[in-house]
Design a protein around this motif. Structure first.
Motif, PDB file in Angstrom:
ATOM      1  N   ASP A  48     111.375 124.695  13.272  1.00 56.81           N
ATOM      2  CA  ASP A  48     110.208 123.872  12.972  1.00 56.81           C
ATOM      3  C   ASP A  48     110.084 122.656  13.913  1.00 56.81           C
ATOM      4  O   ASP A  48     109.373 121.708  13.608  1.00 56.81           O
ATOM      5  N   ILE A  49     110.759 122.694  15.048  1.00 60.58           N
ATOM      6  CA  ILE A  49     110.656 121.601  16.019  1.00 60.58           C
ATOM      7  C   ILE A  49     109.269 121.632  16.642  1.00 60.58           C
ATOM      8  O   ILE A  49     108.817 122.667  17.122  1.00 60.58           O
ATOM      9  N   ASN A  50     108.578 120.483  16.604  1.00 60.27           N
ATOM     10  CA  ASN A  50     107.216 120.384  17.134  1.00 60.27           C
ATOM     11  C   ASN A  50     107.169 120.077  18.622  1.00 60.27           C
ATOM     12  O   ASN A  50     106.230 120.469  19.313  1.00 60.27           O
ATOM     13  N   LEU A  51     108.161 119.316  19.112  1.00 63.12           N
ATOM     14  CA  LEU A  51     108.141 118.845  20.494  1.00 63.12           C
ATOM     15  C   LEU A  51     109.556 118.791  21.030  1.00 63.12           C
ATOM     16  O   LEU A  51     110.449 118.247  20.384  1.00 63.12           O
ATOM     17  N   THR A  52     109.751 119.351  22.215  1.00 66.18           N
ATOM     18  CA  THR A  52     111.036 119.266  22.916  1.00 66.18           C
ATOM     19  C   THR A  52     110.807 118.474  24.197  1.00 66.18           C
ATOM     20  O   THR A  52     109.943 118.827  24.999  1.00 66.18           O
ATOM     21  N   ILE A  53     111.564 117.394  24.358  1.00 70.03           N
ATOM     22  CA  ILE A  53     111.498 116.560  25.563  1.00 70.03           C
ATOM     23  C   ILE A  53     112.827 116.716  26.270  1.00 70.03           C
ATOM     24  O   ILE A  53     113.867 116.348  25.726  1.00 70.03           O
ATOM     25  N   THR A  54     112.795 117.279  27.480  1.00 72.11           N
ATOM     26  CA  THR A  54     114.051 117.543  28.174  1.00 72.11           C
ATOM     27  C   THR A  54     114.120 116.860  29.530  1.00 72.11           C
ATOM     28  O   THR A  54     113.119 116.735  30.228  1.00 72.11           O
ATOM     29  N   ASP A  55     115.314 116.428  29.850  1.00 68.97           N
ATOM     30  CA  ASP A  55     115.637 115.920  31.174  1.00 68.97           C
ATOM     31  C   ASP A  55     115.658 117.105  32.129  1.00 68.97           C
ATOM     32  O   ASP A  55     115.775 118.268  31.716  1.00 68.97           O
ATOM     33  N   LEU A  81     108.824 117.747  30.178  1.00 65.86           N
ATOM     34  CA  LEU A  81     109.930 117.608  31.120  1.00 65.86           C
ATOM     35  C   LEU A  81     109.870 116.204  31.694  1.00 65.86           C
ATOM     36  O   LEU A  81     108.811 115.765  32.158  1.00 65.86           O
ATOM     37  N   ALA A  82     110.986 115.490  31.636  1.00 62.10           N
ATOM     38  CA  ALA A  82     111.044 114.125  32.161  1.00 62.10           C
ATOM     39  C   ALA A  82     112.289 113.982  33.022  1.00 62.10           C
ATOM     40  O   ALA A  82     113.348 114.490  32.681  1.00 62.10           O
ATOM     41  N   SER A  83     112.143 113.289  34.134  1.00 64.36           N
ATOM     42  CA  SER A  83     113.278 113.126  35.043  1.00 64.36           C
ATOM     43  C   SER A  83     113.156 111.808  35.783  1.00 64.36           C
ATOM     44  O   SER A  83     112.050 111.310  36.002  1.00 64.36           O
ATOM     45  N   VAL A 105     108.079 111.162  35.286  1.00 68.18           N
ATOM     46  CA  VAL A 105     109.321 110.415  35.451  1.00 68.18           C
ATOM     47  C   VAL A 105     109.630 109.730  34.124  1.00 68.18           C
ATOM     48  O   VAL A 105     108.722 109.389  33.360  1.00 68.18           O
ATOM     49  N   LYS A 106     110.915 109.553  33.829  1.00 68.92           N
ATOM     50  CA  LYS A 106     111.314 109.011  32.525  1.00 68.92           C
ATOM     51  C   LYS A 106     110.697 107.661  32.218  1.00 68.92           C
ATOM     52  O   LYS A 106     110.363 107.378  31.072  1.00 68.92           O
ATOM     53  N   ILE A 107     110.508 106.853  33.235  1.00 67.61           N
ATOM     54  CA  ILE A 107     109.980 105.518  33.000  1.00 67.61           C
ATOM     55  C   ILE A 107     108.573 105.566  32.395  1.00 67.61           C
ATOM     56  O   ILE A 107     108.134 104.633  31.730  1.00 67.61           O
ATOM     57  N   ASN A 108     107.868 106.682  32.565  1.00 71.82           N
ATOM     58  CA  ASN A 108     106.513 106.824  32.027  1.00 71.82           C
ATOM     59  C   ASN A 108     106.471 107.464  30.643  1.00 71.82           C
ATOM     60  O   ASN A 108     105.383 107.645  30.096  1.00 71.82           O
ATOM     61  N   LEU A 109     107.617 107.788  30.064  1.00 71.71           N
ATOM     62  CA  LEU A 109     107.612 108.463  28.771  1.00 71.71           C
ATOM     63  C   LEU A 109     106.955 107.632  27.671  1.00 71.71           C
ATOM     64  O   LEU A 109     106.187 108.162  26.881  1.00 71.71           O
ATOM     65  N   LEU A 110     107.252 106.342  27.609  1.00 69.84           N
ATOM     66  CA  LEU A 110     106.652 105.522  26.552  1.00 69.84           C
ATOM     67  C   LEU A 110     105.132 105.530  26.661  1.00 69.84           C
ATOM     68  O   LEU A 110     104.426 105.608  25.651  1.00 69.84           O
ATOM     69  N   LYS A 111     104.618 105.472  27.884  1.00 70.23           N
ATOM     70  CA  LYS A 111     103.174 105.558  28.097  1.00 70.23           C
ATOM     71  C   LYS A 111     102.644 106.898  27.597  1.00 70.23           C
ATOM     72  O   LYS A 111     101.606 106.967  26.945  1.00 70.23           O
ATOM     73  N   LYS A 112     103.351 107.979  27.890  1.00 69.09           N
ATOM     74  CA  LYS A 112     102.935 109.313  27.438  1.00 69.09           C
ATOM     75  C   LYS A 112     102.990 109.415  25.918  1.00 69.09           C
ATOM     76  O   LYS A 112     102.125 110.039  25.299  1.00 69.09           O
ATOM     77  N   LYS A 114     102.369 107.078  23.825  1.00 71.33           N
ATOM     78  CA  LYS A 114     101.151 106.399  23.339  1.00 71.33           C
ATOM     79  C   LYS A 114      99.905 107.227  23.624  1.00 71.33           C
ATOM     80  O   LYS A 114      99.039 107.374  22.759  1.00 71.33           O
ATOM     81  N   GLU A 115      99.794 107.776  24.839  1.00 71.83           N
ATOM     82  CA  GLU A 115      98.623 108.582  25.195  1.00 71.83           C
ATOM     83  C   GLU A 115      98.462 109.782  24.276  1.00 71.83           C
ATOM     84  O   GLU A 115      97.343 110.167  23.940  1.00 71.83           O
ATOM     85  N   LYS A 116      99.554 110.389  23.876  1.00 73.69           N
ATOM     86  CA  LYS A 116      99.519 111.598  23.037  1.00 73.69           C
ATOM     87  C   LYS A 116      99.522 111.274  21.551  1.00 73.69           C
ATOM     88  O   LYS A 116      99.571 112.170  20.711  1.00 73.69           O
ATOM     89  N   GLY A 117      99.490 109.972  21.197  1.00 74.10           N
ATOM     90  CA  GLY A 117      99.436 109.578  19.796  1.00 74.10           C
ATOM     91  C   GLY A 117     100.746 109.747  19.042  1.00 74.10           C
ATOM     92  O   GLY A 117     100.760 109.815  17.823  1.00 74.10           O
ATOM     93  N   ILE A 118     101.853 109.793  19.762  1.00 74.21           N
ATOM     94  CA  ILE A 118     103.157 109.976  19.126  1.00 74.21           C
ATOM     95  C   ILE A 118     103.701 108.644  18.620  1.00 74.21           C
ATOM     96  O   ILE A 118     104.401 108.594  17.611  1.00 74.21           O
ATOM     97  N   ILE A 119     103.390 107.551  19.321  1.00 78.79           N
ATOM     98  CA  ILE A 119     103.689 106.201  18.836  1.00 78.79           C
ATOM     99  C   ILE A 119     102.434 105.365  18.990  1.00 78.79           C
ATOM    100  O   ILE A 119     101.511 105.714  19.721  1.00 78.79           O
ATOM    101  N   GLU A 120     102.396 104.256  18.274  1.00 82.20           N
ATOM    102  CA  GLU A 120     101.241 103.353  18.383  1.00 82.20           C
ATOM    103  C   GLU A 120     101.494 102.250  19.376  1.00 82.20           C
ATOM    104  O   GLU A 120     102.567 101.912  19.702  1.00 82.20           O
TER     105      GLU A 120
END
Length: 120
Positions: A48-55, A81-83, A105-112, A114-120
Motif C-alpha cells: 500500500d505504499i503510495n510514493l517511493t523516493i529513491t536516491d 528519483l533524487a540524487s 537533485v536532492k536539494i530540490n526535493l522540498l520544493k517538489k 510543496k509543488e505536488k501537495g505533499i507538504i504545505e
C-alpha cells in the motif's frame, strides 16, 4: 491534503531522517530503506505504499535498478528519483523509460514536495 505512505530509499541515514521528519510533520506514514534491496523487501511487505523516493547512487542496488524492478513488477507506487549528482541523461531514463514522476537533485526535493501537495 491526502495522507500518504511513503518509502524513502537512501544510503545516507542523515538524509533519510531529515526527509522522514519533514514528511511525518505533514501526517504521512514513512518507511525507510538504506538501499534498493532493502526497499524491495519493504515493497513486498507493504503493498500500500503510495510514493517511493529513491536516491540514485547506493551500495547495494542503486536507484535506477530499483525503478527497473518496480516497473517490471508493475508496482503501483508513484516513483521519484533524487540524487546529488542528477544528470540530464539519468533524468531522461527515469522519467521516460522507468515511469518516474519526478527526477531531481536532492536539494530540490522540498520544493517538489510543496509543488505536488505533499507538504504545505
Amino acid at each position: 491534503m491526502q495522507k500518504l505512505k511513503i518509502l524513502i530509499v537512501d544510503d545516507e541515514k542523515a538524509l533519510r531522517t531529515i526527509f522522514k521528519r519533514v514528511l511525518e510533520k505533514s501526517g504521512h506514514e514513512i518507511l525507510t530503506a538504506g538501499n534498493g534491496l532493502e526497499a524491495i523487501r519493504l515493497l513486498a511487505i507493504h503493498n500500500d505504499i503510495n510514493l517511493t523516493i529513491t536516491d540514485l547512487d547506493m551500495g547495494e542496488m542503486d536507484g535506477l535498478d530499483l525503478l527497473v524492478y518496480m516497473k517490471n513488477t508493475e508496482h503501483n507506487s508513484r516513483r521519484w528519483l533524487a540524487s546529488g549528482a542528477m544528470t540530464p541523461e539519468v533524468s531522461n531514463i527515469a522519467l521516460n523509460e522507468l515511469g518516474a514522476e519526478v527526477a531531481c537533485v536532492k536539494i530540490n526535493l522540498l520544493k517538489k514536495f510543496k509543488e505536488k501537495g505533499i507538504i504545505e
